[in-house]
Design a protein around this motif. Structure first.
Motif, short mmCIF file in Angstrom:
data_model
loop_
_atom_site.label_atom_id
_atom_site.label_comp_id
_atom_site.label_asym_id
_atom_site.label_seq_id
_atom_site.Cartn_x
_atom_site.Cartn_y
_atom_site.Cartn_z
N THR A 248 -7.86 -1.11 -3.43
CA THR A 248 -8.67 -0.16 -2.76
C THR A 248 -7.97 1.36 -2.87
N GLU B 250 -10.79 -4.54 5.37
CA GLU B 250 -9.50 -4.44 5.92
C GLU B 250 -8.83 -2.93 5.68
N ASP B 251 -8.71 -2.55 4.64
CA ASP B 251 -7.87 -1.36 4.43
C ASP B 251 -8.55 -0.21 4.99
N THR C 92 -4.38 1.31 -3.13
CA THR C 92 -3.55 0.13 -3.60
C THR C 92 -4.28 -0.28 -4.73
N HIS D 293 -11.36 -6.82 1.07
CA HIS D 293 -10.08 -5.87 0.91
C HIS D 293 -10.48 -4.34 1.32
N ARG E 282 -4.80 5.89 1.89
CA ARG E 282 -4.26 4.64 1.47
C ARG E 282 -4.59 4.15 0.39
N PRO F 152 0.84 -1.27 -0.08
CA PRO F 152 0.19 0.06 0.03
C PRO F 152 0.89 1.43 0.02
N SER G 150 -7.67 -5.57 12.05
CA SER G 150 -6.68 -4.61 11.33
C SER G 150 -6.64 -3.15 12.03
#
Length: 272
Positions: free
Chosen positions: A87, A142-143, A84, A139, A82, A4, A214
């Motif tokens: 996401t 979590e993110d 990635t 995903h 964040r 990330p 997380s």
């Protein structure tokens, strides 16, 4: 596993102008971001609406938060982006807020739970996220939690003067959940939820524990969750988020008898 890219704002790089461009990756929803209400008891700098959210002084290494009634101090605010390949998440949290929630995660049930976090913790919580929810919610769930934990870490600074510990039990009809937490800088989760169904709406109930794991990992929080009663999955999960919000509120509030000192015999509380 995609590495990330975290973008943590710092006061030296912030802009309060109205002309800053909106990153295309954030989409139209982030074009106009409502400002959080000014901190009660006299905040010297008021946040204004801006195309890209500007964090107040104190984001990232913000040092000791001002005690209640100190008009010279800034609000405790953390902001994280964040990004990635899976996401794109933008989170902002004001610990000294009034319970304002502006959350659009692409996961309706998670939006509802983040509303509970804001309302019962009296935090201002802004979350905008897009992700590969066409696959599943894993995903994004979590993110978003990783980003919220990082924003909490920023907003707490060196944690001087706070209570540090929080403990609350929240009932919701037949359900009751107890949450105990310590803003110790040491990540640990013990989760004792027994959720009877696999889904609430479209939300996979296995993701509740993963959300808190997380969040714990990036915030450096010790968190214990214990279900005391409950048969309805929605009630159990909502009671959990309400209890967590109230316990976190208690832990982040100021202990006036400490006179701004760190609540640790070691003299320091740090994620690192």
């Amino acid at each position: 596993m995609t590495t990330p890219r975290f973008v943590s704002t710092s006061p030296a790089r912030l802009s309060y102008t109205q002309t800053s461009p909106v990153p295309k990756s954030l989409g139209r929803d982030c074009g106009r971001v409502p400002a959080f209400p000014a901190r009660p008891r006299g905040l010297s700098r008021r946040l204004r609406s801006s195309p890209v959210m500007a964090a107040a002084a104190g984001v990232g290494g913000n040092g000791s938060p001002a005690a209640p009634g100190d008009s010279t101090g800034s609000s405790r605010i953390g902001e994280v982006k964040r990004v990635t390949k899976e996401t794109n998440v933008h989170v902002k949290i004001n610990l000294d807020g009034t319970g304002v929630a502006d959350c659009s995660t692409g996961i309706p049930f998670l939006d509802h739970m983040l509303d509970q976090l804001a309302s019962h913790g009296l935090f201002d919580v802004y979350v905008k996220a897009t992700g590969d929810t066409h696959i599943d919610d894993h995903h994004s769930n979590e993110d978003i939690a990783l980003a919220i934990g990082t924003a909490l870490l920023q907003s707490l600074g060196d944690r001087k003067g706070i209570n540090r510990f929080g403990h609350f039990t929240a009932p919701l009809d037949e359900a009751a959940v107890e949450v105990i937490l310590d803003l110790s800088g040491r990540p640990h989760l013990s989760c004792g939820l027994d959720i009877p169904t696999q889904r609430v709406g479209t939300y996979d109930t296995q993701l509740v524990e993963h959300f808190f794991q997380s969040l714990v990992n990036t915030s450096g929080m010790t968190l214990h969750i214990r279900q005391l009663a409950g048969k309805n999955s929605h009630h159990i999960i909502e009671a959990c988020f309400k209890a967590f919000a109230r316990a976190l509120r208690q832990a982040t509030e100021y202990d006036l008898r400490r006179h701004g000192t760190v609540p640790s015999s070691k003299g320091v509380l740090s994620r690192s």
